[in-house]
Scaffold this active site. Sequence first.
Site, short mmCIF file in Angstrom:
data_model
loop_
_atom_site.label_atom_id
_atom_site.label_comp_id
_atom_site.label_asym_id
_atom_site.label_seq_id
_atom_site.Cartn_x
_atom_site.Cartn_y
_atom_site.Cartn_z
CE LYS A 1 -1.71 2.84 2.64
NZ LYS A 1 -1.53 3.96 1.68
CD GLU B 1 12.97 4.46 8.67
OE1 GLU B 1 12.56 5.45 9.31
OE2 GLU B 1 13.36 4.48 7.50
CB CYS C 1 13.81 8.44 8.44
SG CYS C 1 14.76 7.42 7.30
CD GLU D 1 10.53 12.50 11.29
OE1 GLU D 1 11.52 11.86 10.93
OE2 GLU D 1 9.39 12.01 11.31
O1 TXE Z 1 2.58 9.58 7.80
P1 TXE Z 1 1.72 8.28 8.00
P2 TXE Z 1 2.29 10.90 6.94
C1 TXE Z 1 6.74 11.31 9.40
C2 TXE Z 1 7.13 12.73 8.99
C3 TXE Z 1 5.86 13.22 8.38
C4 TXE Z 1 4.82 12.57 9.28
C5 TXE Z 1 3.44 12.45 8.69
O2 TXE Z 1 7.46 13.48 10.12
O3 TXE Z 1 5.75 14.62 8.41
O4 TXE Z 1 5.34 11.30 9.55
O5 TXE Z 1 3.49 11.82 7.41
C6 TXE Z 1 -0.32 4.81 5.82
N1 TXE Z 1 -2.92 1.94 9.20
N2 TXE Z 1 7.15 10.33 8.40
O6 TXE Z 1 0.99 11.50 7.33
O7 TXE Z 1 0.30 8.61 8.26
C7 TXE Z 1 -0.28 5.99 4.88
O8 TXE Z 1 -1.29 5.87 3.90
C8 TXE Z 1 -1.96 1.60 8.33
C9 TXE Z 1 8.44 9.72 8.59
O9 TXE Z 1 2.44 10.55 5.52
O10 TXE Z 1 2.44 7.47 9.03
C10 TXE Z 1 1.12 5.85 4.33
O11 TXE Z 1 1.14 4.83 3.35
N3 TXE Z 1 -1.37 2.47 7.49
C11 TXE Z 1 8.63 8.56 7.72
C12 TXE Z 1 1.93 5.40 5.55
O12 TXE Z 1 0.96 4.87 6.46
C13 TXE Z 1 -1.76 3.75 7.54
C14 TXE Z 1 8.09 8.63 6.35
C15 TXE Z 1 2.68 6.52 6.25
O13 TXE Z 1 1.78 7.54 6.59
C16 TXE Z 1 -2.75 4.18 8.45
C17 TXE Z 1 6.79 9.28 6.29
C18 TXE Z 1 -3.33 3.20 9.31
N4 TXE Z 1 -4.26 3.51 10.20
C19 TXE Z 1 6.39 10.12 7.29
N5 TXE Z 1 -2.91 5.51 8.30
C20 TXE Z 1 9.98 7.90 7.79
N6 TXE Z 1 10.13 6.97 8.72
O14 TXE Z 1 10.88 8.18 7.03
C21 TXE Z 1 -2.07 5.91 7.32
N7 TXE Z 1 -1.37 4.85 6.86
#
Ligand code: TXE
Length: 485
Positions: free
Chosen positions: A174, A250, A286, A386
């Site tokens: 996904k 991660e 990250c 972050e």
């Molecule tokens: O994250 P989400 P977002 C951090 C970074 C960023 C913040 C928000 O600080 O500003 O997170 O980003 C899916 N069950 N990182 O809103 O929501 C979603 O569709 C399962 C750090 O994008 O965590 C996407 O595919 N999955 C990071 C994925 O989760 C769900 C990289 C990440 O989205 C879900 C990205 C649920 N209930 C953001 N809800 C890194 N580690 O590098 C959403 N998703």
Amino acid sequence: MNTSYQLFINGVWREGSDGTKVPVINPATEEIFAEVSWGTPEDAILALKAGQKALSGEWSTWSPARRGRFLTSVAAAVRRNAAELAQLLSSEQGKPLHQATSEVEDAARYLEYFGGCADKLTGMTIDLGPGQLDFVLREPLGLTVHIAPWNYPLDIFCRSVAPALAAGNTCVVKPAEEISLVSLALASLFQQEGIPAGVLNVVPGPGAVLGKVLTEDPRVRGIVFTGSVETGRKVLEAASRNITPVISMELGGKAASLVFVKDASELDGPVGGAAGAMAWNAGQSCGQRSRWYVRRDLYAPFLERVAERVRSLKVGPFTQPGVSLGPLASKKQFDKVMSYIRLGQSEGARLIVGGGRPEGLGEKGYFVAPTVFADCHNRMQIVREEIFGPVITVIPVDSLDEAVALANDSSYGLSSEIWTSDLTEAHSVAARLDVGHVTINGSAAFGFEVPFGGVKLSGLGREGGPEAILAYTRLKNVWINLNRK
Ligand code: TXE
């Protein structure tokens, strides 16, 4: 360039079951350049069923060596299509073409690296004494779910899908809502190279809805997640329903960089590192070095030189030559970063350079000028949380012990680094930093061959390196009574 993208389920391209299509926006222009079908919970279930069925189909007849050769052939296809993939990645995510091209190569390397591991997996025998034979089989987990983010969509897709497939699992991916086209383009290369139906499925769509279905389903035998801490907690809760193994999580970081070079004549490396922390992927990484703890005698020259370097960075759309950093990937991320910049000013940090939209780029596009805050301290939210954008915070320190203590005073623990010419200092700091990944005199040592992952809120598990693939397998012990009459 293709402008209409569909779901990839059971080897077939299809619309979502309720016909929803979502516009895809170029973050540099805010113009729609493509559309993508979004999946529904029913589509997610179809993908899970396809993945489960494929486990006992043609895929189960492929030897590990054949799986490895296959992944290598996909790596070659990725390289043949590198220009097109990079263009698509830049269009939907915003990063400059040279960075997109580097990410395409990273994706190919993950496929190649884990392709090479496929036929190196082994079990073992255990000597229990005469009359008995005990052996341990190493088997694939089964159906795995991969929830990917938007910052490195190609790289992160391959870093978990490649070991999963190399070990004989099947996958449902996904991608993130905002950035899913490159994952679908990649899936078409897997299809072109002959992946059996159902072994790889890609379902774009709303994270909260699809993510819940995919992580709560009892058919799933392994989950890989990269994203925020908040969503990570939800994934862990969902996984707890069926005690589904979470292979890796991660969850980002707040990496520290300790500047302890001999004197100001050795600041080239750290100054370049600080500029790179803002320019590479516009800071949406990250492992971004976002907290700079600088020995007090180096503090003023460091700030002066970083400001000078940052002013020379060219911000703009990937279509312009010589661009060092592009826009942020989405309006949501742009708003988040801008609100942290305002917060930094209200918290009393001293703005050295940047602090808003760059001049000369008009009103369109999610551009943020590289921003440096000085005179920060560890109680500030901009130092603790972050930000995930082209923003760094700089903090003067009086001793190495103080720097290590402040670096470790974080709820995150992904990676950190030190700049020093003293080997003893380097080793001592590497041992004391409470993170999963340390770099010395440079930030670039992320890779396919080395384990990468964090401690504390940065997550669990490791991606990359020879041991990563083991997490995509399970052990089964078999005991035989050799004395049966
Ligand atoms: O994250 P989400 P977002 C951090 C970074 C960023 C913040 C928000 O600080 O500003 O997170 O980003 C899916 N069950 N990182 O809103 O929501 C979603 O569709 C399962 C750090 O994008 O965590 C996407 O595919 N999955 C990071 C994925 O989760 C769900 C990289 C990440 O989205 C879900 C990205 C649920 N209930 C953001 N809800 C890194 N580690 O590098 C959403 N998703």
